[in-house]
Enzyme design. Structure first.
Site, short mmCIF file in Angstrom:
data_model
loop_
_atom_site.label_atom_id
_atom_site.label_comp_id
_atom_site.label_asym_id
_atom_site.label_seq_id
_atom_site.Cartn_x
_atom_site.Cartn_y
_atom_site.Cartn_z
N ASP A 31 6.38 -91.49 -72.01
CA ASP A 31 7.37 -91.34 -70.95
C ASP A 31 7.52 -89.82 -70.67
O ASP A 31 7.80 -89.05 -71.59
CB ASP A 31 8.71 -91.93 -71.46
CG ASP A 31 9.82 -91.83 -70.43
OD1 ASP A 31 9.62 -91.16 -69.39
OD2 ASP A 31 10.89 -92.41 -70.69
N GLU A 81 -1.26 -64.20 -83.93
CA GLU A 81 -1.65 -65.12 -84.99
C GLU A 81 -2.85 -65.94 -84.53
O GLU A 81 -3.22 -66.93 -85.14
CB GLU A 81 -0.50 -66.02 -85.41
CG GLU A 81 0.10 -66.85 -84.30
CD GLU A 81 1.15 -67.81 -84.79
OE1 GLU A 81 0.83 -68.66 -85.63
OE2 GLU A 81 2.32 -67.69 -84.35
N CYS A 113 4.98 -66.31 -85.39
CA CYS A 113 5.58 -65.86 -84.14
C CYS A 113 6.48 -64.65 -84.32
O CYS A 113 6.99 -64.10 -83.33
CB CYS A 113 6.40 -66.99 -83.52
SG CYS A 113 5.42 -68.44 -83.18
N THR A 154 3.34 -79.04 -77.13
CA THR A 154 4.01 -77.72 -77.22
C THR A 154 2.97 -76.60 -77.24
O THR A 154 3.22 -75.54 -77.80
CB THR A 154 4.94 -77.64 -78.45
OG1 THR A 154 4.15 -77.81 -79.64
CG2 THR A 154 6.01 -78.70 -78.41
N HIS A 235 13.40 -67.26 -79.83
CA HIS A 235 11.99 -67.65 -79.89
C HIS A 235 11.88 -69.05 -79.29
O HIS A 235 12.69 -69.93 -79.60
CB HIS A 235 11.49 -67.66 -81.34
CG HIS A 235 10.18 -68.37 -81.47
ND1 HIS A 235 9.08 -68.01 -80.72
CD2 HIS A 235 9.78 -69.44 -82.21
CE1 HIS A 235 8.07 -68.83 -81.00
NE2 HIS A 235 8.48 -69.71 -81.90
N LYS A 244 19.13 -76.07 -78.83
CA LYS A 244 19.63 -76.53 -80.14
C LYS A 244 20.11 -75.33 -80.96
O LYS A 244 21.13 -75.39 -81.64
CB LYS A 244 18.53 -77.25 -80.91
CG LYS A 244 18.21 -78.61 -80.38
CD LYS A 244 17.21 -79.31 -81.27
CE LYS A 244 16.88 -80.67 -80.68
NZ LYS A 244 16.00 -81.48 -81.48
N ASN A 278 4.44 -72.63 -75.33
CA ASN A 278 4.59 -71.71 -76.46
C ASN A 278 3.52 -70.62 -76.37
O ASN A 278 2.34 -70.90 -76.12
CB ASN A 278 4.45 -72.46 -77.79
CG ASN A 278 5.02 -71.67 -78.96
OD1 ASN A 278 5.40 -70.49 -78.82
ND2 ASN A 278 5.08 -72.29 -80.13
N SER A 311 7.18 -68.92 -88.32
CA SER A 311 7.04 -69.91 -89.38
C SER A 311 6.53 -69.27 -90.65
O SER A 311 5.86 -68.23 -90.63
CB SER A 311 6.07 -71.01 -88.94
OG SER A 311 6.72 -71.86 -88.04
P1 HMG Z 1 7.62 -85.69 -81.60
O1 HMG Z 1 7.69 -86.47 -82.84
O2 HMG Z 1 6.47 -85.98 -80.71
O3 HMG Z 1 8.86 -85.88 -80.67
O4 HMG Z 1 7.62 -84.17 -82.02
P2 HMG Z 1 10.27 -86.63 -80.94
O5 HMG Z 1 10.03 -88.09 -81.05
O6 HMG Z 1 11.04 -85.94 -82.03
O7 HMG Z 1 10.94 -86.34 -79.54
C1 HMG Z 1 11.27 -85.03 -79.18
C2 HMG Z 1 12.62 -85.06 -78.49
O8 HMG Z 1 12.47 -85.81 -77.29
C3 HMG Z 1 13.69 -85.79 -79.31
O9 HMG Z 1 14.91 -85.13 -79.02
C4 HMG Z 1 13.72 -87.17 -78.68
O10 HMG Z 1 14.97 -87.85 -78.83
C5 HMG Z 1 13.45 -86.84 -77.23
P3 HMG Z 1 15.82 -84.58 -80.24
O11 HMG Z 1 16.17 -85.73 -81.08
O12 HMG Z 1 14.92 -83.61 -81.00
O13 HMG Z 1 16.94 -83.90 -79.55
N1 HMG Z 1 12.87 -87.95 -76.47
C6 HMG Z 1 13.26 -88.26 -75.23
N2 HMG Z 1 14.18 -87.72 -74.40
C7 HMG Z 1 14.31 -88.27 -73.15
N3 HMG Z 1 13.57 -89.34 -72.71
C8 HMG Z 1 12.63 -89.90 -73.51
C9 HMG Z 1 12.44 -89.36 -74.82
N4 HMG Z 1 11.61 -89.65 -75.85
C10 HMG Z 1 11.88 -88.79 -76.85
N5 HMG Z 1 11.91 -90.92 -73.06
C11 HMG Z 1 7.97 -81.83 -82.24
C12 HMG Z 1 8.38 -83.10 -81.49
C13 HMG Z 1 8.73 -80.65 -81.69
C14 HMG Z 1 8.27 -82.01 -83.72
C15 HMG Z 1 6.45 -81.64 -82.02
O14 HMG Z 1 6.18 -81.39 -80.67
C16 HMG Z 1 5.84 -80.51 -82.84
O15 HMG Z 1 5.48 -80.69 -84.01
N6 HMG Z 1 5.69 -79.27 -82.23
C17 HMG Z 1 5.13 -78.12 -82.92
C18 HMG Z 1 6.10 -77.51 -83.91
C19 HMG Z 1 7.24 -76.72 -83.25
O16 HMG Z 1 7.17 -76.34 -82.10
N7 HMG Z 1 8.29 -76.42 -84.04
C20 HMG Z 1 9.40 -75.64 -83.56
C21 HMG Z 1 10.08 -74.84 -84.67
S1 HMG Z 1 8.90 -73.87 -85.61
C22 HMG Z 1 8.56 -72.54 -84.54
O17 HMG Z 1 9.22 -72.33 -83.58
C23 HMG Z 1 7.39 -71.70 -84.91
C24 HMG Z 1 6.14 -71.88 -84.06
O18 HMG Z 1 6.33 -71.30 -82.78
C25 HMG Z 1 4.92 -71.29 -84.77
C26 HMG Z 1 4.97 -69.86 -85.32
O19 HMG Z 1 5.96 -69.36 -85.81
O20 HMG Z 1 3.87 -69.27 -85.32
C27 HMG Z 1 5.82 -73.35 -83.84
#
Ligand code: HMG
Length: 397
Positions: A31, A81, A113, A154, A235, A244, A278, A311
């Site tokens: 979706d 990175e 990051c 992402t 970030h 959040k 990102n 991270s």
């Molecule tokens: P996921 O399991 O695909 O998604 O992973 P989900 O099921 O948790 O859904 C995401 C959100 O969408 C949730 O909202 C759902 O409820 C909502 P939340 O509960 O979080 O508020 N959702 C919907 N909303 C409206 N209509 C719908 C619907 N369906 C679901 N139909 C995840 C999401 C971010 C975990 C994944 O994309 C991921 O692993 N991303 C990479 C990691 C990341 O970005 N982490 C962020 C923190 S770490 C960081 O920032 C460092 C980084 O930049 C690296 C570095 O430092 O080098 C990553």
């Protein structure tokens, strides 16, 4: 009294191609609201095969250098990175491509990051010690996850180049940060992989833990309260993460996080990242450019709070004061043209770009057809050497 030091110019570059999240959702059978609402993303920039962190960086830095005597650049601090070599610094390639003076130091820095902030703080301190320094801080990254993994939504790519000097036309970086480090496995990329591994949900929790601790350190050590800030930048792995984060910060400060307040103090910082995705080390600063360039309020003399997260993990909360006449020194038109002028890829074209590098790691030879309209591009890899091209000149590095 410390010499004021900070950011004089802030230039953003991203690849001239994007994948629309509607097309992504359709192809992955999801979706689209999961991405638009759940993650807060509507597009992601996609890197063509003839660009990498070096070309992203050179293309970001070029407008800054076009307006100054490049012989005044005393150092290039390059954060990434998405390194292209374990030994040679990406900054050395950029130094050659941009024709920078040989009386210049170049180094590559890494901590996920957070690297861009480490480079910025290092540059600011170098300027405080020697106000003659004119330092090019570059952060450039390509966020690449496995196809079909939760992280795929992402992805993105981009670079920022910042001129750091004792004439900070945009922002003075104030001394004194709050910071936090913890050895965690939330996101990592071993040397033998070209895609990141991530414990996604855990990474978002660690981000918020780092934010809490860095904020407490900052607010206690400098006696700052929420009310001392006009705007906040975070970030941005995806824009919902910052919403959040800010809601958490307000709660920590005993405040109710309502949508109007959130929108007012950090909404404009999200506009560019929502359509870029990102860009790891560059991401916070793409958000900063977005804030300065799209917020209709005059932010002169206002304090901005910036939270950098990498991270692994490190978090740093630091502060900046907006300089008078800052708007005269922004690249607003150029950035908006770049972002609007990108070509929309089909999902099939996105996959073709994703797979373009094939077995280059083993053969060390690859001729790259022209895809990008960026000034600097990767022309070929021959005998394991990367050959870059300045499309406005004849120089190859
Ligand atoms: P996921 O399991 O695909 O998604 O992973 P989900 O099921 O948790 O859904 C995401 C959100 O969408 C949730 O909202 C759902 O409820 C909502 P939340 O509960 O979080 O508020 N959702 C919907 N909303 C409206 N209509 C719908 C619907 N369906 C679901 N139909 C995840 C999401 C971010 C975990 C994944 O994309 C991921 O692993 N991303 C990479 C990691 C990341 O970005 N982490 C962020 C923190 S770490 C960081 O920032 C460092 C980084 O930049 C690296 C570095 O430092 O080098 C990553």
């Amino acid at each position: 009294m410390l010499t004021p030091a900070g950011i004089a110019r802030l230039s953003v570059y991203t690849a001239p191609f994007y994948l629309d999240m509607n097309d992504f959702a359709h192809a992955r059978g999801e979706d689209a609201d999961k991405f638009h609402v759940g993650l807060g993303q509507s597009r992601m920039s996609v890197l063509p095969p003839d660009e990498d962190i070096v070309t992203l960086a050179a293309n970001a830095a070029a407008p800054i250098l076009a307006d100054m005597d490049i012989n005044r650049i005393t150092a290039v601090l390059f954060a990434t990175e998405s390194g292209i070599d374990q030994s040679k610094s990406a900054g050395a390639f950029v130094h050659g491509l941009l024709g920078l003076p040989s009386r210049c130091r170049v180094i590559e820095l890494k901590h996920a990051c957070y690297g861009g902030t480490a480079a910025l703080q290092m540059a600011v301190n170098m300027v405080r010690v020697n106000p003659q320094e004119q330092i090019l801080v570059i952060a450039a990254d390509v966020a690449r996850y496995e196809l079909g993994s939760p992280g795929e939504a992402t992805q993105g790519c981009g670079a920022v180049a910042m001129l750091v000097s004792s004439q900070p036309d945009l922002l003075i970086i104030e001394p004194g940060s709050g910071y936090y480090t913890e050895d965690v496995m939330d996101f990592w990329r071993p040397n033998y992989r070209d895609t990141a591994l991530v414990d996604g949900k855990y990474s978002t929790m660690v981000y918020l833990t780092a934010l809490k601790n860095a904020w407490e350190h900052l607010s206690q050590s400098r006696q700052l309260t929420y009310q001392d800030f006009a705007r906040f930048c975070y970030h941005l792995p995806f824009t919902k993460m910052a919403i959040k984060a800010h809601s958490r910060l307000m709660k920590l400060c005993g405040l109710e996080a309502d949508e109007t307040q959130l929108d007012a103090v950090m909404g404009h910082s999200l506009a560019y990242n929502r359509i870029v995705g990102n860009s790891y080390s560059a991401s916070l600063y793409v958000g900063l450019a977005s804030l300065l360039e799209t917020d209709p309020a005059d932010l002169t003399n206002q304090r901005i709070g910036l939270f950098s997260y990498g991270s692994g993990c490190v978090g740093e909360f630091f502060t900046a004061l907006v300089s008078p006449d800052y708007r005269q020194h922004l690249y607003t038109g150029r950035h908006q043209q770049l972002l609007e002028g990108r070509k929309r890829l089909s999902f099939t074209e996105y996959l073709a770009f994703y797979h373009a590098f094939g077995d280059v790691e083993r053969s060390g030879n690859l001729e790259l057809p022209l895809h990008t309209n960026g000034r600097y591009r990767l022309g070929a890899i021959r005998a394991h050497k990367r050959l870059y091209v300045d499309q406005q000149g004849t120089s190859a590095s």
